[in-house]
Design a protein around this motif. Structure first.
Motif, short mmCIF file in Angstrom:
data_model
loop_
_atom_site.label_atom_id
_atom_site.label_comp_id
_atom_site.label_asym_id
_atom_site.label_seq_id
_atom_site.Cartn_x
_atom_site.Cartn_y
_atom_site.Cartn_z
N THR A 30 4.18 15.52 6.66
CA THR A 30 3.18 14.45 6.61
C THR A 30 3.68 13.05 6.56
OG1 THR A 30 1.44 15.96 5.93
CG2 THR A 30 1.07 13.58 5.86
N ILE A 31 4.81 13.23 5.75
CA ILE A 31 5.31 12.00 5.47
C ILE A 31 6.20 11.38 6.63
CG2 ILE A 31 7.23 10.75 4.08
CD1 ILE A 31 6.05 12.16 1.52
N ALA A 32 6.93 12.64 7.24
CA ALA A 32 7.73 12.10 8.39
C ALA A 32 7.01 11.90 9.56
CB ALA A 32 8.45 13.51 8.93
N ALA A 33 5.62 12.32 9.76
CA ALA A 33 4.95 12.15 10.76
C ALA A 33 4.40 10.61 10.72
CB ALA A 33 3.55 12.80 11.06
N ALA A 34 4.09 10.14 9.60
CA ALA A 34 3.80 8.90 9.12
C ALA A 34 4.70 7.76 9.49
CB ALA A 34 2.78 8.97 7.64
N PHE A 38 5.03 4.75 11.80
CA PHE A 38 5.25 3.36 11.14
C PHE A 38 6.25 2.68 12.08
CE2 PHE A 38 8.19 0.84 8.66
CZ PHE A 38 7.23 -0.16 8.34
N VAL A 39 7.52 3.52 12.27
CA VAL A 39 8.51 2.99 13.05
C VAL A 39 8.23 2.64 14.45
CG1 VAL A 39 10.83 3.44 13.95
CG2 VAL A 39 10.28 4.17 11.47
N GLU A 40 7.29 3.40 15.31
CA GLU A 40 7.14 3.15 16.56
C GLU A 40 6.46 1.57 16.40
OE1 GLU A 40 4.03 4.67 19.71
OE2 GLU A 40 4.84 6.04 18.43
N ARG A 41 5.18 1.62 15.71
CA ARG A 41 4.36 0.46 15.77
C ARG A 41 5.26 -0.80 15.19
NH1 ARG A 41 -0.21 2.10 16.92
NH2 ARG A 41 -1.22 4.12 16.38
#
Length: 173
Positions: A30-34, A38-41
């Motif tokens: 879940t943290i990795a997906a978040a 975050f990095v993409e945005r």
């Protein structure tokens, strides 16, 4: 796989515990997906892109969201149909062109007023006279076939300026 330690403030502990429950115990995924989101945005924001939300449809409308940067906008009237088209052209994060089109009555055209039975339709019906579309094109050439010539030229100028500098025309005045 290497272990990483994350220190969590006491005030943030309830949100971590809730996230772990919702994730079925796999908080790491879940943290990795978040972090990926975050990095993409954040990379998109730093490159000048932002979230764009548009509504699409005629009667039943839905909302669409994408990462994009506004290149140009324009208005085109079609007097023969009594319609006007409002365009917003975006460059998407993946290099495509998204065109948001609002098509509706040309209220500046007196012929439209004479064709409408405003008394029987009432003000509440008028929003149904509008059609909202999102069209996506893969290339600048493909885009050109779907825009008024003047608006297409404006988009081409912005794209050219982007390639040469920062996308803003500098006036030496």
């Amino acid at each position: 796989m290497p272990n990483r330690t994350i220190y969590v403030a006491d005030a943030d502990l309830p949100i971590f515990e809730k996230a772990q429950r919702l994730a079925g115990g796999n908080l790491s995924a879940t943290i990795a997906a978040a972090l990926r989101r975050f990095v993409e945005r954040e990379e998109a924001r730093q490159a000048g892109f932002g979230e764009v939300t548009v509504r699409v449809g005629t009667v039943a409308r839905v909302y669409k969201r994408f990462l994009g940067r506004l290149l140009a906008r324009g208005l085109s009237r079609q007097p023969e149909r009594g319609r006007e088209m409002l365009y917003r052209v975006y460059l998407t994060r993946k290099g495509k062109f998204a065109v948001y089109v609002r098509e509706g009555p040309d209220w500046n055209d007196w012929r439209y007023w004479s064709r409408q039975d405003c008394q029987s339709r009432g003000w509440a019906c008028w929003p149904q006279d509008y059609d909202y579309r999102l069209e996506v094109y893969d290339s600048l050439e493909e885009l050109g076939a779907h825009l008024p010539a003047e608006l297409y030229e404006a988009v081409c100028q912005v794209i050219k300026a982007d390639q040469e500098d920062d996308g803003v025309e500098f006036l030496d005045i």
